[in-house]
Design an enzyme around this catalytic site. Structure first.
Site, mmCIF file in Angstrom:
data_model
loop_
_atom_site.group_PDB
_atom_site.id
_atom_site.type_symbol
_atom_site.label_atom_id
_atom_site.label_comp_id
_atom_site.label_asym_id
_atom_site.label_seq_id
_atom_site.Cartn_x
_atom_site.Cartn_y
_atom_site.Cartn_z
ATOM 1 C CB CYS A 1 -0.953 0.023 1.184
ATOM 2 S SG CYS A 1 -2.006 -1.412 1.341
ATOM 3 N NE ARG B 1 4.889 1.413 0.270
ATOM 4 C CZ ARG B 1 5.746 1.326 1.278
ATOM 5 N NH1 ARG B 1 6.972 1.766 1.136
ATOM 6 N NH2 ARG B 1 5.393 0.796 2.417
ATOM 7 C CD1 TRP C 1 -1.320 -6.856 -0.573
ATOM 8 C CD2 TRP C 1 -0.058 -6.244 -2.294
ATOM 9 N NE1 TRP C 1 -0.670 -7.961 -1.023
ATOM 10 C CE2 TRP C 1 0.116 -7.629 -2.073
ATOM 11 C CE3 TRP C 1 0.649 -5.637 -3.336
ATOM 12 C CZ2 TRP C 1 0.971 -8.404 -2.852
ATOM 13 C CZ3 TRP C 1 1.489 -6.411 -4.098
ATOM 14 C CH2 TRP C 1 1.649 -7.778 -3.861
ATOM 15 C CG ASN D 1 -0.535 2.297 3.827
ATOM 16 O OD1 ASN D 1 -1.489 2.218 3.069
ATOM 17 N ND2 ASN D 1 0.625 2.811 3.460
ATOM 18 N N GLY D 2 -1.903 -0.726 6.844
ATOM 19 C CA GLY D 2 -1.834 -1.548 8.047
ATOM 20 C C GLY D 2 -3.076 -2.411 8.178
ATOM 21 C CD GLU E 1 14.970 -20.315 -0.618
ATOM 22 O OE1 GLU E 1 14.924 -19.111 -0.915
ATOM 23 O OE2 GLU E 1 14.580 -21.223 -1.387
ATOM 24 C CE LYS F 1 16.267 -16.554 -2.441
ATOM 25 N NZ LYS F 1 15.748 -17.739 -2.942
ATOM 26 C CD GLU G 1 16.922 -17.933 -6.781
ATOM 27 O OE1 GLU G 1 15.819 -18.181 -7.297
ATOM 28 O OE2 GLU G 1 17.040 -17.411 -5.651
ATOM 29 C CG HIS H 1 24.388 -42.505 2.218
ATOM 30 N ND1 HIS H 1 24.547 -43.857 2.394
ATOM 31 C CD2 HIS H 1 23.883 -42.024 3.381
ATOM 32 C CE1 HIS H 1 24.144 -44.202 3.599
ATOM 33 N NE2 HIS H 1 23.739 -43.105 4.232
ATOM 34 C CE LYS I 1 9.787 -11.598 -6.860
ATOM 35 N NZ LYS I 1 10.735 -12.096 -5.854
#
Length: 591
Positions: free
Chosen positions: A2, A27, A75, A99-100, A467, A471, A474, A490, A586
């Site tokens: 927002c 945003r 948003w 906002n919030g 992950e 990262k 990427e 193993h 993205k």
């Protein structure tokens, strides 16, 4: 998430509001609107979708003498993206942008409805303007506003205007950013300093619990006591302002994680239990299994969810790579819940598996960051992640909220009491992990070369190892693999030598001795080892300290931040653009 703008006595105020919203598009939003007092009359214009749709409406109207105005890009959190749910929200004579999240809005709404006050939208924000008008007395607008914000629980940045006081803008801040600029007789507001650059040299970066109004001057209060505004210099570069002082959007988004994690919990915590008020209780009945379908980072979050859901809820869980699942002709339980995870809500393979599950008549649930996306529209129910827009291609804060959502879902389905304090402790520990950044930055220069990386962990730290490796791949373009620590012997241990870098995720609370033994096996073969743990390990080369805490998820989220920062700092030292890594997009909307 927002964006807010506002202004008083600004030349071409409507244009300023539109341009301010344009500066806040980065945003993320799904609707937009402005509200002004034009010749003493409240006028509001709203539109769904991109700002262009609002601009078309605004340009078709005639504007008179506009004294004050407010604007907002929304948003969606409560209610779908519609014009009725878009901001500003209005009552009989006032309008508000916010906002919030107002956590107690249902209670406030029921209270006002008992007073025969009618609501138009599905949002939490509308209670603000309805409360203000409920408390309104001629000449006592400031008191009505104070009474209003005293009733609000949650997070907010608020601007409110009223036909009754056409020369004022009321404002309040708690948990969401809000900035005020005074330039002679002009007063300007925004939720980020980007729209304010060039409009003044200094601004008041409002602190939590501060509120007040502007007329011919700034009236500022904290806890009912008048205080003097404290001005700070504004940035001079708009691109830099969007990054809020960080070098890259990825860095900014890593630092945003504690805040967006807290925002995910807003309205979803009831005393000592997690709840999902957006989903009716009947939806959860007669679920005998869960299938999770996702890709990339979201798949790793799903693997963490498998450990947590099976541990807390005692429900069998399968986690599937969506691109494989859609072509496998899988056998799915008719009483199973089909759960898809996607940051964008447009991931092609994940979307197709969701359609497949719907055709087979399964209950479907989406964990998604973008309301009204294809996946949200296709799923039976959705839990919105509330992570805000991610401009960095490599996902960080969306992953944090995906894991948080799965942890919350596991405790909810398992009926676990007393778990809630650990959520907030884990978030707080995430802030503490950020204090390691300078140390990580210095250490990163030792990990630029070699023939690859192993990331290793056990239990929930195995998916985090996957992950962490992703990262690094990427954004640094270095080869990295994630493994269960017990699998080293193993096969993969054959690669161990001084030029193989091992990042060991060593939990003090889960399988400590077994993981430590696996690390020692690599050390005996001269691998270079960096351990992330709450205590130093004598046979490793480098050590990044975290706090152990009482719950493994406290360790998990700290380690998450550390591996994100490490990947970023290695990539920066290699001269890479961490926000726009090569060959990646993205939102993956093709197979």
């Amino acid at each position: 998430m927002c964006g807010i703008v506002g202004g008083k006595r600004v030349p071409n105020l409507v244009d300023f509001l539109i341009e301010g919203l344009r500066e806040l598009e980065y945003r993320g939003y799904d609707s937009a609107g402005i509200g002004v007092i034009d010749n003493g009359e409240l006028r509001v214009v709203k539109a769904v979708g991109k700002l262009f749709n609002l601009v078309q409406k605004v340009e078709q109207l005639q504007w008179g003498e506009v004294e004050v105005g407010i604007g907002h890009t929304r948003w969606a959190t409560h209610g779908k993206p519609t014009e009725i749910n878009a901001h500003p929200h209005t009552g009989e004579f006032a309008a508000v942008v916010h906002n919030g999240i107002i956590e107690n809005y249902r209670e406030l709404r029921r209270e006002l409805e008992r007073e025969n006050i009618q609501f138009l939208s599905e949002t939490d924000t509308e209670v603000i303007v309805r409360l203000f008008e409920h408390y309104w007395e001629e000449g006592r607008g400031g008191e009505a506003f104070r009474q209003t914000i005293d009733r609000l629980e949650g997070a907010y940045a608020i601007l409110l205007i009223s036909e009754k006081e056409p020369d004022k803008i009321y404002f309040a801040k708690k948990g969401s950013p809000l900035i005020l600029v005074q330039n002679q007789e002009q007063f300007l507001f925004a939720s980020s300093d980007t729209p304010l650059i060039g409009r003044g040299e200094k601004g008041v970066y409002l602190e939590d619990q501060e509120w007040g109004w502007v007329d011919t001057q700034i009236h500022l209060f904290r806890e009912g006591i008048p205080i003097e505004p404290h001005f700070k210099p504004l940035p001079t570069n708009k691109s830099s302002a969007q990054k809020e002082g960080f070098r890259f959007f990825m860095e900014k988004e890593i630092y945003e994680q504690p805040r967006v994690m807290e925002e995910f919990l807003l309205g979803r915590v009831d005393r000592e239990r997690i709840q999902f008020p957006e989903i009716e209780p009947q939806f959860w009945e007669e679920i005998d299994s869960i299938t999770i379908s996702a890709c990339g980072t979201s798949y790793h979050a799903g693997l963490v969810g498998k450990y947590l859901l099976e541990r807390y809820a005692q429900i069998p869980v399968n986690v599937e790579v969506a691109s494989e699942l859609r072509y496998r002709n899988p056998v799915l339980s008719k009483k199973g819940l089909f759960l898809v995870i996607s940051q964008s809500g447009e991931t092609a393979d994940t979307l197709e598996t969701l359609k497949m599950a719907n055709r087979q008549g399964l209950k479907t649930l989406a964990l998604c960051n973008v309301d009204n996306s294809s996946i949200v529209r296709e799923a039976d129910r959705t839990i919105l992640l509330r992570a805000g827009i991610e401009k960095g291609v490599a996902s960080t804060k969306a992953f944090a909220n995906q894991v948080l959502a799965l942890w919350a879902l596991a405790t909810f389905l398992g009926g676990k009491e007393g778990e809630v304090p650990f959520f907030y402790k884990a978030i707080q520990k995430t802030r503490l992990a950020l204090h390691l950044h300078d140390r990580i930055k210095r250490l990163s220069k030792r990990y630029l070369h070699g023939h690859g990386f192993f990331f290793i962990g056990r239990d929930i730290f195995y998916p985090l190892a996957l992950e962490g490796a992703l990262k690094l791949k990427e954004i640094s373009y270095l080869h990295a693999e994630g493994y269960p620590a017990g699998e080293m012997k193993h096969g993969p241990i054959a690669l161990a030598d001084p030029e193989l870098f091992t990042i060991a995720l060593l939990s003090r609370l889960l399988l400590f001795e077994k993981t430590k033994s696996n690390i020692e096996e690599l050390s005996a073969r001269d691998a270079t080892i960096l351990t992330i743990c709450s205590e130093p390990i004598e046979f490793t080369d480098d050590y990044l300290p975290i706090f152990s805490g009482e719950h493994p998820m406290e360790e998990f989220f700290q380690m998450m931040v550390v591996v994100q920062l490490l990947a970023m700092e290695v990539a920066i030292r290699l001269g890479n653009d961490v926000d726009m890594p090569r060959n990646l997009a993205k939102s993956v909307t093709v197979e």
